[in-house]
Design an enzyme around this catalytic site. Structure first.
Site, short mmCIF file in Angstrom:
data_model
loop_
_atom_site.label_atom_id
_atom_site.label_comp_id
_atom_site.label_asym_id
_atom_site.label_seq_id
_atom_site.Cartn_x
_atom_site.Cartn_y
_atom_site.Cartn_z
N ASP A 181 0.06 -7.49 1.42
CA ASP A 181 0.53 -6.12 1.63
C ASP A 181 2.05 -6.03 1.63
OD1 ASP A 181 0.24 -3.40 1.92
OD2 ASP A 181 0.16 -3.47 4.11
N SER A 210 4.87 2.24 8.00
CA SER A 210 4.54 1.08 7.18
C SER A 210 5.71 0.68 6.30
CB SER A 210 3.32 1.38 6.30
OG SER A 210 2.15 1.48 7.06
N HIS A 265 0.82 -1.22 0.00
CA HIS A 265 0.00 0.00 0.00
C HIS A 265 0.85 1.27 0.00
CE1 HIS A 265 0.54 -0.14 4.49
NE2 HIS A 265 0.55 1.15 4.34
#
Length: 318
Positions: free
Chosen positions: A88, A165, A58
């Site tokens: 992901d 992230s 993402h």
């Protein structure tokens, strides 16, 4: 300094040279359908000396331009090598040599309560990576994200903020044990990471093939829910209802029909779409599976061959 301080500092010093900041630009449509660039930030860490970097899907999905800033201040343009939106994860590549690579934990002997150190670039703040420390709060967690269902995750109370992230989760020995992957908005002290062994398996396949080859039954389905049961007088309160079958696919040729309710596959009860995904993940493309459906009030048994799941990795304007 205490021995605890020294342990954390030592672990961080081993890994932080390999942590990178990822900045990207996506093309977004506003309320007037006008396309405009929107910047974003994330983190990642180096996989090999020649510029391969692991991050979250993402972070880079849909990006028109990606730049990677190394800990030593150098900035490189990057290209996407492979994406896996289901887990992901993404591998990107920069044109650099002789880069520092962190040690990856070799076994999966994780324990609840052991130290977990999250390293990343939260909010894209200048001044290099940020370090937060906590413990592994739980193992084998499952979460539903906006695009997929993820399982087998580590839960940690080490602060994971926007921009973290894709950064590494590290143990007290300075080994990478996971990749920070998701936070729950408005939750207090809850973050998640993908165990490094699983992440490296996916990374290897992304590097070789550019995608992950997963099995799929060529149909769309939704969970049986009380409203469907009441409105259509369904014969079961569990299972998944087939809403579409890809014409000409193996599922179509096997006789699966819209409105069939899948209740069992290979002897395993299918109560919802999550159960279906779990069973599919145990198979490979080309496997034959046996399924049981409610068709009206009758139970129908069918066999079908699993096909390759369609790729969801294509960048697109959002």
């Amino acid at each position: 300094m205490t021995s605890f301080d020294e342990m954390v500092i030592s672990a961080v010093e081993k890994v932080i040279p390999s942590v990178v900041n990822i900045s990207e630009v996506r093309l977004m449509k506003n309320a007037y359908l006008q396309v405009h660039p929107v910047p974003g930030v994330g983190s990642g860490f180096i996989l090999d000396e020649d510029g391969l970097i692991l991050t979250n899907a993402h972070v880079v999905l849909g990006s028109q331009e990606i730049k990677v800033a190394l800990e030593d201040g150098r900035v490189f343009p990057a290209q996407i090598r492979g994406l896996d939106t289901m887990k992901d994860l993404a591998v990107i590549k920069i044109n650099a040599r002789g880069l520092p690579v962190p040690r990856m934990a070799k076994d999966n002997n994780l324990k609840i309560g052991q130290m977990a150190i999250a390293i990343g670039s939260p909010l894209g703040l200048v001044g290099g990576p940020t370090v937060t420390a906590g413990v592994i709060s739980a193992l084998n967690r499952s979460i539903q994200t906006e695009v997929t269902f993820m399982e087998g995750l580590m839960q940690t109370d080490a602060a994971i903020n926007p921009g973290n992230s894709g950064g590494p989760l590290v143990n007290s020995s300075g080994e990478v044990i996971g990749i920070n992957s998701a936070i729950i908005p408005f939750a207090q002290g809850i973050g998640f990471a993908i165990p490094i062994e699983a992440a490296m398996e996916i990374a290897g396949e992304l590097i070789e093939y550019g995608e992950i080859i997963r099995p799929w039954i060529s149909m769309n389905a939704i969970d049986v829910n009380p409203k469907l049961v009441a409105y259509y007088n369904l014969p079961t309160t569990k299972g998944v209802v087939v809403t579409d079958v890809v014409r000409g696919s193996e599922a179509d040729r096997s006789g699966i029909e819209v409105a069939d309710i899948l209740i069992r596959m290979d002897g395993t009860e299918i109560n919802n779409v999550r159960d279906l995904i779990k069973v599919l993940n145990k198979h490979k493309v080309g496997d034959i599976v046996t399924m049981e459906f409610f068709r009206g009030q009758e139970i129908v048994k069918l066999k079908t061959m699993l096909e390759k799941a369609p790729s969801l990795q294509s960048p697109r304007i959002r």
